[in-house]
Enzyme design. Structure first.
Site, PDB file in Angstrom:
ATOM      1  N   TYR A   1      49.975  14.735  45.987  1.00  0.00           N
ATOM      2  CA  TYR A   1      49.384  13.602  46.715  1.00  0.00           C
ATOM      3  C   TYR A   1      50.247  12.374  46.435  1.00  0.00           C
ATOM      4  CZ  TYR A   1      47.128  12.799  42.137  1.00  0.00           C
ATOM      5  OH  TYR A   1      46.887  12.615  40.806  1.00  0.00           O
TER       6      TYR A   1
ATOM      7  N   HIS B   1      54.135  13.587  41.756  1.00  0.00           N
ATOM      8  CA  HIS B   1      54.284  12.791  42.980  1.00  0.00           C
ATOM      9  C   HIS B   1      55.704  13.010  43.506  1.00  0.00           C
ATOM     10  CE1 HIS B   1      50.576  10.935  42.062  1.00  0.00           C
ATOM     11  NE2 HIS B   1      51.020  10.330  40.995  1.00  0.00           N
TER      12      HIS B   1
END
Ligand code: C5P
Length: 312
Positions: free
Chosen positions: A240, A288
């Site tokens: 995400y 990430h």
């Protein structure tokens, strides 16, 4: 040339003057084919506005879900199912809705206007936590912005010369929370259901507990917006988006100009923080898609949608 022909010539010249001359005095006039013409008013009163120029970019911004959870308007079940996977949430959609309703009952959750205005020029600095801020001396420049949006722990005390003193908004979630002063907006990022309950307890509660932030200045990042940033901006890279990238994405919607500080590696290639000494060299960006995000940030700089300050 008869009298009628003369008259229509004069009329045409007059019309041309009226429409062409103002183009040279319009400060927001630029050569983009899309914004060409005196009839086009700029989207904001800055010299350059994020929404000016290429309409595809504007359409992408306008097609985005609201960045902040609007009152009495929850998300779709599909968006919830995406959000639920971030932390392998066990609760269901009905519980989510009931919890969000409770938050709105306990707190006067606010939002920020995403509609630009021709009479507004809102210039924002978003300040990430990269070690490349050390020695940058960006402090006074950062403080000149209307909004200064900081993230997580990112302190100012002791680092004023490089990061400034002003904070209008701080993005945080329970694991990175700190005490905010009375004037700072809390931009709350929920990653799991407990986070909403944490917000009620630590900011909305009237118990004898010191509130972590001014309860009238709380905004909640919309899980549907998180999903949009992950799927559309980041093409589903990484698990995400990082806090910093989501902050950049919502800034493009609520600001007219955006300056980006404290993103990316330092000059040695380390992805550390400006407020921590590097003990072990760190070239990774966790789960990430840090490098993908940074490339996108550089592209946004290239098409002049943001100004990226690369630091030291
Ligand atoms: O580390 P933390 O999540 O608190 O940092 C806030 C944001 O700053 C990150 O989400 C990331 O987008 C950005 N950052 C960065 N490069 C670093 C450190 C942080 O781009 N070296």
């Amino acid at each position: 040339m008869n009298y009628r022909q003369k008259k229509s010539r004069v009329l045409i010249s007059l019309l041309l003057c009226i429409s062409v001359i103002p183009m040279f005095f319009n400060p927001s006039w630029n050569l983009s084919v899309y914004s060409f013409g005196p009839w086009k008013s700029s989207f904001c009163s800055c010299l350059k506005c994020i929404r000016d120029g290429d309409p595809r970019f504007r359409e992408q911004i306008d097609a985005s879900p609201e960045p902040f959870l609007p009152r009495k308007h929850s998300i779709s079940e599909n968006d919830f199912l995406w959000w639920k996977k971030i932390k392998q949430e066990k609760y269901d959609f009905a519980f989510f809705n009931a919890t969000v309703d409770k938050v709105f009952e306990m707190l006067p959750i606010i939002s920020e206007d995403v509609e630009p205005r021709p009479d507004r020029c809102r210039i924002c600095a978003i300040v990430g936590n990269s070690g490349n801020l050390n020695g940058s001396r960006y402090g006074p420049l950062i403080d000149l912005h209307d909004f200064v949006i900081r993230m997580n722990y990112g302190p100012t005390r002791g680092f004023e010369v490089d990061v400034g003193t002003k904070t209008t908004h701080r993005v945080m979630y329970p694991e990175t929370a700190s005490l905010l002063d009375h004037t700072t907006h809390l931009v709350f990022f929920p990653f799991k259901m407990e986070d909403f309950l944490w917000l009620i307890e630590n900011v909305g509660s009237d118990l004898n507990k010191q509130s972590l932030a001014n309860k009238n200045l709380v905004m909640i990042l919309n899980p549907a917006f998180m999903k949009h940033v992950h799927q559309v901006w980041l093409q589903k890279k990484g698990a995400y988006p990082s806090t910093g990238f989501m902050t950049l994405a919502f800034s493009l919607m609520i600001c007219d100009e955006v300056s980006v500080f404290g993103f990316g590696a330092d000059s040695d290639g380390n992805w550390g923080h400006y407020f921590e000494k590097i003990k072990v060299q760190n070239f990774g960006t966790g789960y990430h898609p840090g490098k993908y995000e940074y490339n996108l940030i550089q592209q946004l700089q290239k098409i002049q949608k943001i100004t990226l300050y690369k630091g030291h």
